[in-house]
Design a protein around this motif. Structure first.
Motif, PDB file in Angstrom:
ATOM      1  N   ILE A 129      33.527  36.229 -47.637  1.00 25.17           N
ATOM      2  CA  ILE A 129      32.782  37.037 -46.673  1.00 25.17           C
ATOM      3  C   ILE A 129      33.068  36.506 -45.263  1.00 25.17           C
ATOM      4  CG2 ILE A 129      30.503  37.772 -45.898  1.00 25.17           C
ATOM      5  CD1 ILE A 129      29.534  37.386 -48.776  1.00 25.17           C
ATOM      6  N   THR A 130      33.796  37.284 -44.481  1.00 25.93           N
ATOM      7  CA  THR A 130      34.099  36.933 -43.091  1.00 25.93           C
ATOM      8  C   THR A 130      34.077  38.204 -42.263  1.00 25.93           C
ATOM      9  OG1 THR A 130      36.483  37.253 -43.249  1.00 25.93           O
ATOM     10  CG2 THR A 130      35.652  35.072 -43.859  1.00 25.93           C
ATOM     11  N   PRO A 131      33.903  38.077 -40.955  1.00 26.99           N
ATOM     12  CA  PRO A 131      33.943  39.263 -40.101  1.00 26.99           C
ATOM     13  C   PRO A 131      35.286  39.989 -40.171  1.00 26.99           C
ATOM     14  CG  PRO A 131      32.943  37.444 -38.918  1.00 26.99           C
ATOM     15  CD  PRO A 131      33.480  36.891 -40.210  1.00 26.99           C
ATOM     16  N   LEU A 132      36.362  39.248 -40.482  1.00 27.98           N
ATOM     17  CA  LEU A 132      37.695  39.860 -40.525  1.00 27.98           C
ATOM     18  C   LEU A 132      37.871  40.809 -41.710  1.00 27.98           C
ATOM     19  CD1 LEU A 132      39.856  36.765 -39.543  1.00 27.98           C
ATOM     20  CD2 LEU A 132      39.184  38.708 -38.103  1.00 27.98           C
ATOM     21  N   ASN A 133      37.186  40.553 -42.822  1.00 28.91           N
ATOM     22  CA  ASN A 133      37.331  41.434 -43.985  1.00 28.91           C
ATOM     23  C   ASN A 133      36.018  42.114 -44.366  1.00 28.91           C
ATOM     24  OD1 ASN A 133      35.875  39.423 -45.237  1.00 28.91           O
ATOM     25  ND2 ASN A 133      37.527  38.759 -46.583  1.00 28.91           N
ATOM     26  N   CYS A 134      35.128  42.245 -43.391  1.00 27.83           N
ATOM     27  CA  CYS A 134      33.825  42.869 -43.641  1.00 27.83           C
ATOM     28  C   CYS A 134      33.945  44.393 -43.526  1.00 27.83           C
ATOM     29  CB  CYS A 134      32.804  42.337 -42.639  1.00 27.83           C
ATOM     30  SG  CYS A 134      31.198  43.137 -42.781  1.00 27.83           S
ATOM     31  N   GLU A 135      33.575  45.072 -44.575  1.00 22.96           N
ATOM     32  CA  GLU A 135      33.652  46.532 -44.589  1.00 22.96           C
ATOM     33  C   GLU A 135      32.689  47.155 -43.581  1.00 22.96           C
ATOM     34  OE1 GLU A 135      32.751  50.063 -47.767  1.00 22.96           O
ATOM     35  OE2 GLU A 135      33.667  48.228 -48.549  1.00 22.96           O
ATOM     36  N   LEU A 136      31.488  46.605 -43.471  1.00 20.55           N
ATOM     37  CA  LEU A 136      30.522  47.121 -42.500  1.00 20.55           C
ATOM     38  C   LEU A 136      31.039  46.965 -41.069  1.00 20.55           C
ATOM     39  CD1 LEU A 136      27.173  45.713 -43.978  1.00 20.55           C
ATOM     40  CD2 LEU A 136      27.942  48.080 -43.984  1.00 20.55           C
TER      41      LEU A 136
END
Length: 145
Positions: A129-136
């Motif tokens: 879970i990281t901002p780079l791969n966050c769907e939202l």
């Protein structure tokens, strides 16, 4: 913090009285008196007069349980206390409600970030879970472009 005023028959509750009522509410509405002091963080010498005032106001009842010489007491919230606590909760929510439309555009943009309401924010950056791969975050940034 100063004492807070609630207009239920002009009752003024001190911070400690509010802590006791809210603590009892969090504990399911009743708790053993001898353990209540540890939970609230005060000693019995300070707490006993406060319980007497709360009982006199009809906000709690003390029930003796057990048959030994000293006896134990269970403190229970009354219906009146629950009504007062509900009113306090409603007033707190009302006091902290923000008119988002009245905020400057930069603040509205920040509050619209999915990170502000993401259920995984405490795990962000750890593992997958990281901002780079966050769907939202991807959907949000796509809308803003």
């Amino acid at each position: 913090m100063a004492a807070q005023d609630y207009n239920e028959e002009s009752e003024v509750l001190t911070e400690v009285e509010i802590q006791i009522l809210q603590g009892l509410e969090r504990l399911g509405g009743s708790y053993q008196q001898r353990n209540l002091w540890k939970y609230i963080g005060i000693d019995s010498k300070t707490g006993l007069p406060i319980l007497a005032r709360l009982e006199k106001r009809g906000l709690i009842v003390r029930e003796r349980v057990g048959g030994n010489k000293r006896g134990m007491y269970v403190i229970r919230l009354t219906e009146r206390a629950y009504k007062l606590l509900t009113k306090m909760h409603e007033e707190a929510v009302e006091a902290f409600t923000i008119n988002i439309d009245a905020l400057p555009e930069e603040y509205r943009l920040l509050l619209s970030l999915p990170c502000t309401y993401c259920p995984y924010s405490d795990k962000c950056g750890v593992g997958f879970i990281t901002p780079l791969n966050c769907e939202l975050m991807a959907k949000w940034s796509h809308k803003k472009i």
